[in-house]
Structures are given as structure tokens and as C-alpha cells.
Design an enzyme around this catalytic site. Structure first.
Site, mmCIF file in Angstrom:
data_model
loop_
_atom_site.group_PDB
_atom_site.id
_atom_site.type_symbol
_atom_site.label_atom_id
_atom_site.label_comp_id
_atom_site.label_asym_id
_atom_site.label_seq_id
_atom_site.Cartn_x
_atom_site.Cartn_y
_atom_site.Cartn_z
ATOM 1 N N ARG A 246 0.844 -1.185 0.000
ATOM 2 C CA ARG A 246 0.000 0.000 0.000
ATOM 3 C C ARG A 246 0.885 1.243 0.000
ATOM 4 N NH1 ARG A 246 -3.185 -2.799 -1.668
ATOM 5 N NH2 ARG A 246 -5.305 -3.309 -0.982
ATOM 6 N N GLU A 275 -4.034 6.788 -6.964
ATOM 7 C CA GLU A 275 -3.815 6.104 -8.236
ATOM 8 C C GLU A 275 -4.849 6.536 -9.255
ATOM 9 O OE1 GLU A 275 -1.655 2.137 -6.368
ATOM 10 O OE2 GLU A 275 -3.659 1.939 -7.236
ATOM 11 N N HIS A 295 0.130 -0.918 -10.407
ATOM 12 C CA HIS A 295 -0.644 -1.698 -9.437
ATOM 13 C C HIS A 295 -1.234 -2.944 -10.102
ATOM 14 C CE1 HIS A 295 -2.960 -1.269 -5.400
ATOM 15 N NE2 HIS A 295 -2.601 -2.535 -5.640
#
Length: 335
Positions: A246, A275, A295
């Protein structure tokens, strides 16, 4: 009477085909489920409340659940199921205060994330981004000059911050390289870490002795921003910081300073706080000593299949008053 389940705030993860599979999977496991996809983007409280009214379960990744939302949707709302491992958007303390279960799906992508970590570290070890740029710039001979100095990998120390399922996979994968592997975990006993063939250390030792430091803990009040100015100062100037967990585990301003001043050598990052990255995190992504991926560490076709199936299992167990097995606020169970 149908049992309403809604999904929302998935930010581009769900396709029309995957939503169809989710609905079919839920109905196969529990025919009276009524499944509805609400919004791809997170919404304001009032919009979410109006759309989710009557839902017994909300499945989400990025929709932050506020006290206002919980109060408006209970007592019908029984659970918020995180569509993945991280559950910080469920707002655990507030969910618990409102008597709503928070569950996650922790077992669907352990191998994928571990492989992604290993791939990032190996790419950094062999300085792949610099070598690719060397060729893109029209050069060939003397490519080692773009990457020197590089130490033999078997002489390096891999540091694991956290020693859960994914970290154990990483340790197992690296065990064949002859590296020293160390780990710090505030909860896992040292004996358990030793039993896995890994050296337990304290946090300061992890910082001081890791050549590659990779993060494997959930985002909690106790871990948020733990990699800050003080932590980076204790790391080797040759160290690589690896974050596939994270983004908010580190202070972005402090990470940018550490990377831009040479306090640490570089970073490999798959997860940012915002993001797509913006502000200071966008500047981090653009640094020449940062290797970023969007990600995707969790992804494989097999992992997606498992994610849908395991999410459906959690939802159905909640609706049938069975232990979902991944309940985070377990103190609420059968209260």
C-alpha cells in the site's frame, strides 16, 4: 425474497465479462441473490446511499465508507467485502461501531504478488531500466558503465517488512539464490520466522542491513507512514525500497527526498496512495531511479478467477449467517 448484493468503486478492474461471471457465480452459490454493479468510480455519500439502499452486502475496492453511509444503510447492510486483500476503504473502526462486518479476500494472489516482488528486485539487481535506456539511446558496447557498481546477488540481503503469506512466498522464492533473508514482523513470533528459514530481526536492523527492503503488511494506523524521514535515514545509501503493498505505508514527501538526494539508491513501486499517482507521487514516479508498475502485482487470469470465486464464497457465507472465514472485525461475530 431476493438478497441484494451490490458492487461499486472498482476503478476499471471489472469488465462486462467479469461482472457477468460474478453474477453467475453468486447465483450458482445462492440462487436468490440479486446482484447489481453500481459505479466504477467512488461516489459521494448521498449518491452511494441512494444507489445502495437495501443492500445486505457491498463489495468494493476503493469506495470509502463513511459513518454517514453506514448509518444510512444499516440495519439492512450486514457486511462490506473488500474485493481483494486491502480493506482500508471499508473504514474498519466506523464499520465496527455500526455493527457491520468487514471481510476481505486474502488468498487469491499470493503467488502473483510474490513473483512481482521477485521480478522487481531482479530487474533492479541487474539495472534493467538503465540497460534498456542505454540501448534506446543508440548505445551498445560498454553497457556496464550504465549500471556500475553492481554487487553479486548472492552477497545481498533481502529484507521483509512483515512476514505474512506473501512474504513467506517471497522468502521461499529467494531461498535458492543464496541471499541472506531477514524479516521483521510486529506480530509473527521469531520462532515462526526462523522455522521458515528466515532470520528474524528488529525494525532498526531491518532498515540498516537490507539491500532490498520489500513491504508486506496491511495499511493500519500503526503502519501508515512508518517509512518516513527517520526510517530512510537508517537505510543503506545503496538500498532499494520495494512497495507492492500500500502506498500510504510510506510518507511520499520523505520518500521523494530520500530518492532525489541519494539517501537511498532507488525504489520499485507497484502501489501508490493516489492512483493514478498525482502531486508528489507523480514526481516520484518520474524519478530516473524509480521503477514503477501500475498496481498489477495481483494479476493473472487464474488469480482473477480465484478472486471472483472466493469473493462470492464470502458474500454467500455472510448472507447465510455462516462464518465467512476472513472476518476482520471478528469481535462482531455472533454478537
Amino acid at each position: 425474497m431476493s438478497r441484494k448484493v451490490v458492487m461499486t468503486g472498482t476503478l476499471g478492474v471489472m469488465t462486462e465479462a467479469s461482472l457477468k461471471v460474478m453474477e453467475e457465480t453468486l447465483k450458482r452459490k445462492m440462487p436468490d441473490v440479486e446482484f447489481k454493479f453500481l459505479f466504477d468510480e467512488p461516489q459521494d455519500d448521498d449518491t452511494l446511499i441512494a444507489a445502495a439502499k437495501g443492500a445486505e452486502v457491498i463489495i468494493t475496492q476503493f469506495q470509502f465508507m463513511t459513518d454517514k453511509v453506514y448509518k444510512a444503510l444499516t440495519p439492512e447492510l450486514k457486511a462490506v467485502v473488500a474485493y481483494g486483500i486491502g480493506y482500508n476503504s471499508a473504514n474498519l473502526p466506523v464499520a465496527t461501531a455500526n455493527g457491520v462486518y468487514v471481510c476481505n479476500v486474502p488468498n487469491y494472489c499470493q503467488e502473483e504478488v510474490a513473483v512481482h516482488v521477485v521480478s522487481l528486485i531482479m530487474a533492479e539487481q541487474r539495472r534493467m531500466p538503465k540497460l534498456i535506456k542505454w540501448i534506446e539511446d543508440g548505445k551498445w558496447s560498454g553497457g556496464y558503465k550504465a549500471v556500475a557498481p553492481v554487487k553479486r546477488f548472492s552477497k545481498q540481503t533481502i529484507g521483509l517488512y512483515g512476514f505474512g503469506r506473501i512474504a513467506r512466498h517471497v522468502a521461499q522464492m529467494f531461498s535458492g539464490f543464496g541471499c541472506r533473508i531477514i524479516a521483521y514482523d510486529a506480530i509473527v513470533p521469531a520462532e515462526s520466522i526462523k522455522a521458515a528459514g528466515v532470520e528474524p530481526v528488529d525494525f532498526d536492523t531491518l532498515l540498516a542491513e537490507s539491500d532490498y527492503l520489500t513491504l508486506h503488511v496491511p495499511l493500519l494506523p500503526s503502519t501508515e507512514g512508518i517509512f518516513n524521514k527517520e526510517a530512510f535515514k537508517k537505510m543503506k545509501p545503496t538500498a532499494i525500497f520495494v512497495n507492492t503493498a500500500r502506498g500510504a505505508l510510506c510518507n511520499a514527501d520523505d520518500l521523494y527526498e530520500a530518492l532525489s538526494t541519494g539517501e537511498i539508491y532507488g525504489a520499485a513501486i507497484d502501489a501508490y496512495t493516489t492512483e493514478p499517482p498525482s502531486g508528489i507521487e507523480r514526481k516520484i514516479l518520474e524519478l530516473p531511479n524509480v521503477l514503477s508498475t501500475p498496481h498489477v502485482g495481483y494479476y493473472s487470469d487464474d488469480a482473477f478467477d480465484d478472486l471472483i470465486d472466493q469473493t462470492a464464497d464470502v458474500v454467500v457465507n455472510v448472507l447465510q449467517d455462516k462464518d465467512p472465514g476472513t472476518l476482520i472485525n471478528r469481535e462482531l461475530w455472533k454478537k
